[in-house]
Design a protein around this motif. Structure first.
Motif, PDB file in Angstrom:
ATOM      1  N   TYR A 107      -5.919  -2.436   3.269  1.00 27.64           N
ATOM      2  CA  TYR A 107      -4.532  -2.330   2.886  1.00 27.64           C
ATOM      3  C   TYR A 107      -3.701  -2.715   3.898  1.00 27.64           C
ATOM      4  O   TYR A 107      -4.265  -3.045   5.222  1.00 27.64           O
ATOM      5  CB  TYR A 107      -4.432  -0.592   2.806  1.00 27.64           C
ATOM      6  CG  TYR A 107      -4.703   0.086   4.080  1.00 27.64           C
ATOM      7  CD1 TYR A 107      -3.423   0.402   4.919  1.00 27.64           C
ATOM      8  CD2 TYR A 107      -5.871   0.192   4.961  1.00 27.64           C
ATOM      9  CE1 TYR A 107      -3.796   1.098   6.261  1.00 27.64           C
ATOM     10  CE2 TYR A 107      -5.927   1.110   6.120  1.00 27.64           C
ATOM     11  CZ  TYR A 107      -4.780   1.139   6.700  1.00 27.64           C
ATOM     12  OH  TYR A 107      -5.047   1.722   7.981  1.00 27.64           O
ATOM     13  N   CYS A 108      -2.386  -2.644   3.874  1.00 25.87           N
ATOM     14  CA  CYS A 108      -1.526  -3.226   4.946  1.00 25.87           C
ATOM     15  C   CYS A 108      -0.264  -2.542   4.501  1.00 25.87           C
ATOM     16  O   CYS A 108       0.236  -2.460   3.231  1.00 25.87           O
ATOM     17  CB  CYS A 108      -1.294  -4.770   4.969  1.00 25.87           C
ATOM     18  SG  CYS A 108      -0.121  -5.219   6.320  1.00 25.87           S
ATOM     19  N   LEU A 109       0.492  -1.954   5.504  1.00 23.40           N
ATOM     20  CA  LEU A 109       1.911  -1.700   5.176  1.00 23.40           C
ATOM     21  C   LEU A 109       2.998  -2.070   6.348  1.00 23.40           C
ATOM     22  O   LEU A 109       2.294  -2.416   7.587  1.00 23.40           O
ATOM     23  CB  LEU A 109       1.926  -0.078   5.425  1.00 23.40           C
ATOM     24  CG  LEU A 109       1.597   0.894   6.812  1.00 23.40           C
ATOM     25  CD1 LEU A 109       2.831   0.978   7.607  1.00 23.40           C
ATOM     26  CD2 LEU A 109       1.015   2.126   6.486  1.00 23.40           C
ATOM     27  N   VAL A 145       4.070  -1.705   1.167  1.00 27.19           N
ATOM     28  CA  VAL A 145       2.672  -1.327   1.270  1.00 27.19           C
ATOM     29  C   VAL A 145       1.712  -2.477   0.071  1.00 27.19           C
ATOM     30  O   VAL A 145       2.202  -2.141  -0.783  1.00 27.19           O
ATOM     31  CB  VAL A 145       2.215   0.218   1.095  1.00 27.19           C
ATOM     32  CG1 VAL A 145       0.728   0.433   0.986  1.00 27.19           C
ATOM     33  CG2 VAL A 145       3.101   0.948   2.027  1.00 27.19           C
ATOM     34  N   TRP A 202      -2.552  -3.370  -1.145  1.00 29.06           N
ATOM     35  CA  TRP A 202      -3.966  -3.105  -0.926  1.00 29.06           C
ATOM     36  C   TRP A 202      -4.590  -3.992  -1.924  1.00 29.06           C
ATOM     37  O   TRP A 202      -4.080  -4.348  -2.868  1.00 29.06           O
ATOM     38  CB  TRP A 202      -4.148  -1.664  -1.315  1.00 29.06           C
ATOM     39  CG  TRP A 202      -4.063  -1.252  -2.557  1.00 29.06           C
ATOM     40  CD1 TRP A 202      -5.006  -1.137  -3.621  1.00 29.06           C
ATOM     41  CD2 TRP A 202      -2.717  -0.587  -3.060  1.00 29.06           C
ATOM     42  NE1 TRP A 202      -4.311  -0.731  -4.656  1.00 29.06           N
ATOM     43  CE2 TRP A 202      -3.136   0.017  -4.549  1.00 29.06           C
ATOM     44  CE3 TRP A 202      -1.478  -0.475  -2.716  1.00 29.06           C
ATOM     45  CZ2 TRP A 202      -2.171   0.691  -5.389  1.00 29.06           C
ATOM     46  CZ3 TRP A 202      -0.739   0.250  -3.356  1.00 29.06           C
ATOM     47  CH2 TRP A 202      -0.888   0.654  -4.624  1.00 29.06           C
ATOM     48  N   ARG A 217      -0.708   9.053   1.006  1.00 27.59           N
ATOM     49  CA  ARG A 217      -0.134   7.556   1.186  1.00 27.59           C
ATOM     50  C   ARG A 217      -1.092   7.119   2.290  1.00 27.59           C
ATOM     51  O   ARG A 217      -1.839   7.952   2.990  1.00 27.59           O
ATOM     52  CB  ARG A 217       1.295   7.801   1.721  1.00 27.59           C
ATOM     53  CG  ARG A 217       1.407   9.000   2.912  1.00 27.59           C
ATOM     54  CD  ARG A 217       2.931   9.157   3.292  1.00 27.59           C
ATOM     55  NE  ARG A 217       3.798   9.192   2.074  1.00 27.59           N
ATOM     56  CZ  ARG A 217       4.061  10.619   1.952  1.00 27.59           C
ATOM     57  NH1 ARG A 217       3.359  11.631   2.260  1.00 27.59           N
ATOM     58  NH2 ARG A 217       4.888  10.617   0.899  1.00 27.59           N
TER      59      ARG A 217
END
Length: 248
Positions: free
Chosen positions: A184-186, A173, A175, A153
């Motif tokens: 990517y970003c969460l 999340v 990407w 992850r």
């Protein structure tokens, strides 16, 4: 620009054993399916196709140039709480995902943790630097499978008191790929509670960070020899989308 994908990820404290399964959600910008290539999305001349033609490493100052991040002029800015640059890509991903990045030659990750103006959402956002477009697409092609199988992850980066949720709470999340970079970003709720299934704020944050900031600001400016940091607009930017199954 490569395709974008999104899912719900339960980022466990310490990245430990699996817990509950989170329901399916949709990506920020509903258009093509994951893995599609959108015409006109790559820079002319293939400037970002590989590190051979894009030799200068990223810096935290380039990607996150100040203590605030203005995405759209006239709208509230994100607060940049912490930035980090590392030559070890595994610090930002766990398990087989981290191993995959290392094995395919990821040379650095530049990331930041940001907070929304209302202080209700936190996000960790960054760029992985791969050798070329082909290896970046290989990573992209494996992310969904690895997350589905709970073999790795993306890792949220805590940034002091009140930000622990970014590494422990249920997150949305996303990407996507451009050239030899994987973005990517969460996104999590700052209070640690699960995100609602149709949380429009989370979708907006993913769109702001992946599409408007990292793509249209940081990486686009790379193709013209410039640096990031100027506001962009949302006009004409809605071109990626996708949906993935649940993931813990």
């Amino acid at each position: 620009m490569g395709g974008a994908a999104v899912l719900v990820l339960l980022a466990l404290c310490g990245i430990g054993a699996a817990a509950v399964l989170i329901e399916r959600t949709e990506q920020a910008a509903p258009d093509p399916s994951p893995g599609t290539t959108v015409p006109g999305a790559e820079p002319a001349g293939g400037d970002l196709d590989s590190r051979d033609t894009d030799r200068q490493p990223l810096t935290a100052k380039e990607v996150f140039p100040g203590k605030t991040l203005v995405i759209t002029a006239g709208e509230p800015a994100y607060e940049v709480l912490k930035t980090h640059s590392s030559g070890s890509c595994a610090v930002a991903a766990t398990g087989e995902l981290g191993d995959l990045l290392v094995r395919l030659g990821c040379s650095q990750v530049v990331r930041a943790t940001v907070r929304t103006a209302d202080r209700r959402r936190l996000a960790t956002v960054g760029l992985f630097n791969l050798p070329d477009r082909g290896t970046a697409q290989q990573v992209q092609g494996r992310i969904r499978e690895l997350l589905d199988e709970r073999q790795g992850r993306f890792r949220g980066m805590a940034a002091g008191d009140g930000t622990e949720a970014v590494s422990t709470a249920a997150a949305r999340v996303g990407w996507q790929v451009r050239g030899h970079y994987v973005a990517y970003c969460l996104v999590v709720r700052a209070d640690g509670e699960p995100l609602p299934a149709n949380d429009t704020t989370a979708r907006e944050i993913l769109y702001d960070m992946l599409e408007l900031h990292l793509d249209q600001s940081v990486l686009q400016r790379r193709t013209t020899g410039g640096y990031a940091g100027q506001p962009t607009t949302r006009e004409g930017a809605d071109r990626h989308g996708g949906e993935d199954p649940p993931q813990d």
